[in-house]
Design a protein around this motif. Structure first.
Motif, short mmCIF file in Angstrom:
data_model
loop_
_atom_site.label_atom_id
_atom_site.label_comp_id
_atom_site.label_asym_id
_atom_site.label_seq_id
_atom_site.Cartn_x
_atom_site.Cartn_y
_atom_site.Cartn_z
N THR B 229 108.19 6.81 -46.50
CA THR B 229 108.53 7.47 -45.23
C THR B 229 108.35 8.99 -45.34
O THR B 229 108.58 9.71 -44.37
N ASP B 230 107.97 9.45 -46.50
CA ASP B 230 107.78 10.89 -46.75
C ASP B 230 106.65 11.43 -45.86
O ASP B 230 105.92 10.68 -45.24
N ASP B 283 104.96 0.46 -57.92
CA ASP B 283 106.18 1.00 -57.32
C ASP B 283 105.95 2.35 -56.66
O ASP B 283 106.64 2.71 -55.72
N THR B 284 104.97 3.08 -57.18
CA THR B 284 104.72 4.43 -56.67
C THR B 284 104.34 4.43 -55.19
O THR B 284 104.42 5.46 -54.53
N PHE B 286 105.94 3.48 -52.80
CA PHE B 286 107.06 3.86 -51.95
C PHE B 286 107.76 5.13 -52.42
O PHE B 286 108.81 5.48 -51.90
N ALA B 287 107.18 5.81 -53.40
CA ALA B 287 107.86 6.96 -53.99
C ALA B 287 107.64 8.25 -53.21
O ALA B 287 108.36 9.22 -53.41
N ASN B 449 109.47 4.51 -40.39
CA ASN B 449 110.80 4.08 -40.84
C ASN B 449 111.00 2.59 -40.60
O ASN B 449 111.56 1.87 -41.44
N TYR B 452 108.86 0.60 -43.09
CA TYR B 452 109.45 0.64 -44.43
C TYR B 452 110.62 -0.34 -44.52
O TYR B 452 110.72 -1.12 -45.47
N LYS B 453 111.47 -0.30 -43.50
CA LYS B 453 112.61 -1.22 -43.50
C LYS B 453 112.12 -2.66 -43.50
O LYS B 453 112.64 -3.50 -44.24
N LYS B 456 110.53 -3.37 -47.02
CA LYS B 456 111.31 -3.20 -48.26
C LYS B 456 112.78 -3.57 -48.17
O LYS B 456 113.40 -3.90 -49.17
N GLU B 457 113.38 -3.44 -46.98
CA GLU B 457 114.85 -3.43 -46.98
C GLU B 457 115.53 -4.61 -46.32
O GLU B 457 116.69 -4.87 -46.61
N GLN B 469 113.97 -2.56 -32.30
CA GLN B 469 114.85 -1.39 -32.17
C GLN B 469 114.02 -0.10 -32.12
O GLN B 469 114.28 0.78 -31.29
#
Lengths: 313, 478
Positions: B229-230, B283-284, B286-287, B449, B452-453, B456-457, B469
């Motif tokens: 999200t950067d 993994d990077t 999402f870093a 955002n 990403y959610k 990943k979340e 939403q």
């Protein structure tokens, strides 16, 4: 002209005290650099930009802000960050100051060492901490990502998903990214905090400490009932400083986590930056800026009130 | 206080004020009132007072440009080295061509701040440049009334009819006005290490997953992409958009509303979740901070969907066969392409879909309030000339030319990257990521955002809720 001025002075239409005139330039400058921007920000928060120009929209910007999911989330992140950052910095700062206040050799050298984080730029500090934990390529990546050390999958500070919140949607426990942010911010603010407290501790006459010892006070009692009350004004100033640093600091977030993983380190000042510079919503950013200013004042007044209560006790 | 004291006090006060006034910056001699936007408006004259009596009648006027590049940055390993060198070489040529008339002055700007800075300056009546390098949507500028309408002027220029219509579309606001002149297109493509995909880059999703599994067994990743999200949510228009559009997905309904919760988007998100869950990407991803590039540079990841122009920022690479490209300059990817270690491809498409491809323009615009509009016109015409155009497209645009006839120019015909990119684009369905969304800068972090959610979340059953939403939050502002 001179006579006219003298007459005006006699009529008390202009103050005739020298301090007034000496202070006037400062007051004028303060007006230009503080009052005008504040008024402009307030005006901007009630406007919306259209191709034709600004239009008055009342409190619409505030309403949109309060409805935004990220605003509510950021408030939670800010609370978690601020409480952790201030508590950790004050605790470590106090302990460091106590240590440096002992009669030990090379205190000057230790002081010089401990001051290094303060003189390093915030962006560089953030980058340095980031380099430590970057997945796969970071300095500690091999250790952190080792499943044998951190089962089952190792730790990836910058990318691990945040834990399920314990209290509804309030972001606690924090993500690993938030913990890193608190540590990095503390590391950077610790020297100044420790130095302020140390300076204050060194003002306390040693007789007071020695007599309390003779009276049978133990270490904790000396700290609780002697040192802390005496240096309370300094502690208050330090807390003010940390509140403002924590509430308004954004550079370390940009360079360390970029607000991530996900949105887990997006505190309210980062949201302000993002609204203004990223989303180019100057009016909403102005609205948020005003909210942050009010929150800053509330926090500072609350701290003052609490310390007055403490002093009264 | 007697009269003498008061006079002394007053004089002291006036002295302080005088000192303050002396310290204040003097108004710029070339400053002129902000102009209203008008394509035919003559350039603002400099105040007469600034002209020395002995000055020659032909006044040399500055053409002030804002590029993300800095001619004075001599560092060959700087990220922007290609653009920096271009400006260094080209500015003297311009000044020679317009000797005695125009002088090119560049003010380097941070790529991620210049849009906000320009809009802010234009709103406040500050000193805006005459030429602005634009590489994103024009919609923000349109909403803020920042750029001049170039429609009438552009139509009268000789190069106009040769401009690609989709490129022109990217410079056109929702009001139908042309706000910039597109010089290059920056499509999103996939950079592929051929050594990781010896049988060619997959063209179907199933084949991709199969090859990804095989690469994982060898200890490699099939793909890396910007999934963080950067950077203001810019991941929404990078590799993620390429994957989503390859499933037929998009972010809008074509009528200005955000629409994320669609079967195509859901399918794409589930595919990306699978890539992540199975460890086909590092993994990077999402870093943030462009960390994901590292696994592409060392070829531990076999492919990298990103903007075509990113080749200019790639360096210090290691091919799968261990060959080093480590000059630390943009020559590294160029040599890797020449050696056949790197190729461009489109992303594999879902069954029945065309490979997706986001695209953004590299364009020049003239802000409202520019002091030298005529100079800006001359500047654009000079850059669009056959002698200058290829160099600009290659070094500043880093993308495909927007002039249809230019692809046959030797500069492009012999350029392996351009030729491969042209083929990829012709096989893909390329469009700007924001579609009909009028507030792309606001939409970008909201979309990213949510993505990403969703990736990943949250659990699979919550993906639709997250997407809904986000779209409702955006659409509430319509």
């Amino acid at each position: 002209m001179a006579l006219k001025l003298a007459r005006l002075g006699k009529q008390k239409k202009i103050p005739d005290s020298l301090p007034f005139w000496l202070l006037l330039p400062t007051v004028l400058i303060l007006f230009i650099v503080q009052i005008y921007p504040t008024v402009y920000t307030a005006w901007l928060s009630l406007q919306e930009r259209k191709p034709t120009g600004w239009i008055y929209v009342g409190t619409k910007n505030f309403e949109r802000l309060f409805r935004s999911s990220l605003f509510n989330e950021s408030v939670g992140h800010t609370i978690v960050f601020l409480v952790s950052f201030i508590a950790l910095t004050m605790l470590l700062g106090f302990l460091t100051a106590l240590l440096l206040n002992q009669k030990i050799r090379f205190v000057g050298f230790y002081l010089s060492l401990i001051f290094i984080p303060w003189v390093i730029s915030t962006i560089i500090s953030g980058q340095a901490f980031r380099l430590l934990v970057t997945p796969d390529y970071g300095v500690f990546a091999g250790i952190l990502q080792d499943p044998a050390l951190f089962p089952p999958n190792g730790i990836s500070v910058l990318t691990d998903a945040r834990p399920s919140p314990w209290f509804g949607s309030f972001p606690f426990p924090p993500s690993k990214g938030m913990i890193l942010l608190v540590i990095a911010s503390t590391w950077r603010s610790l020297p100044f905090t420790a130095l302020l407290i140390l300076a204050s501790l060194q003002m306390i006459p040693t007789e007071i400490i020695e007599s309390s010892r003779i009276d049978g006070a133990n270490g904790w009692q000396i700290i609780r009932f002697i040192l802390v009350p005496i240096i309370l004004p300094t502690l208050v100033v330090t807390i003010f400083n940390l509140i403002l640093t924590g509430m308004n600091g954004v550079a370390i977030i940009i360079s360390l986590t970029g607000g991530g993983p996900g949105t887990s380190t997006q505190i309210i000042s980062y949201l302000l930056y993002s609204l203004g510079w990223g989303q180019i919503q100057f009016s909403q950013a102005a609205a948020l800026g005003l909210i942050i200013a009010v929150v800053n004042w509330i926090l500072i007044l609350a701290t003052l009130r609490l310390t007055k209560v403490e002093e009264a006790r | 206080m007697n009269t003498k004291s008061k006079l002394t006090t007053l004089l002291s006060f006036l002295l302080v004020l005088g000192l303050l006034a002396a310290c204040a910056p003097a108004p710029a001699p070339t400053q002129a009132p902000a102009e209203k936007p008008a394509a035919t408006q003559p350039p603002a004259e400099k105040p007469a007072a600034t002209q020395p009596p002995t000055e020659a009648p032909a006044e040399v006027k500055d053409v002030v440009t804002w590029f993300q590049y800095d001619a004075e940055n001599m560092d060959e390993k700087a990220n922007e080295a290609v653009g920096n060198a271009y400006l260094r070489a080209t500015m003297p040529l311009f000044n020679k061509a317009f000797a005695g008339k125009l002088n090119w002055v560049n003010q380097p700007k941070a790529f991620d701040k210049m849009e906000a800075e320009l809009i802010n300056l234009a709103q406040g009546g500050g000193d805006v440049p005459d030429i602005y390098e634009l590489f994103n949507s024009v919609n923000n500028f349109e909403r803020n009334g920042t750029l001049q309408d170039l429609s009438e002027w552009a139509k009268a220029q000789p190069w106009y009819k040769d401009l690609d219509s989709s490129a022109l579309q990217a410079c056109t606001g929702t009001d139908g006005k042309l706000y910039c002149i597109p010089l290059a297109q920056r499509p999103q493509v996939v950079f592929v290490w051929t050594g990781r995909f010896p049988n060619g880059y997959p063209t179907t999703i199933d084949d991709f997953l199969a090859q990804a599994e095989a690469l994982k067994k060898e200890g490699h990743y099939a793909i890396t992409f910007f999934g963080s999200t950067d950077k203001g949510g810019s991941g929404a228009y990078r590799g993620l958009n390429t994957m989503i559009t390859s499933f037929g997905g998009r972010y809008d309904d074509g009528k200005g509303n955000m629409l994320l919760n669609t079967p195509e988007n859901l399918a794409a998100i589930r595919f990306i979740r699978e890539i992540v869950a199975k460890g086909y990407a590092p993994d990077t991803v999402f870093a943030g901070g462009f960390e994901e590039e590292a696994s592409y540079m060392d070829s531990s990841a076999g492919s990298f969907p990103t903007g075509l122009h990113s080749w200019k920022f790639q360096n210090n690479m290691t091919a799968p066969d261990g060959k080093k490209y480590d000059t630390g300059t943009f020559e590294d990817p160029l040599n890797a392409f020449k050696d056949g270690e790197l190729v461009l491809a489109h992303f594999p498409a879902a069954p029945g879909k065309t490979p997706g491809c986001g695209t953004l323009p590299e364009a020049l615009a003239i802000p409202v309030g520019a002091k030298n509009t005529q100079g800006a016109y001359d500047f654009i015409n000079w850059i669009m000339s056959p002698e200058q155009y290829p160099a600009f497209v290659t070094n500043v645009g880093g993308g495909l030319p927007t002039l249809k006839t230019a692809l046959t120019d030797p500069t492009f015909a012999d350029d392996v990257i351009i030729q491969q990119a042209a083929k990829v684009v012709s096989e893909s369905a390329c469009r700007p990521w924001f579609g009909s969304l009028a507030r792309p800068s606001e939409a970008q972090p909201l979309i990213m955002n949510a993505l990403y959610k969703a990736i990943k979340e949250v659990g699979d059953d919550q993906i639709e809720g997250v997407l809904t939403q986000a779209q409702e939050e955006y659409n509430a502002g319509n």
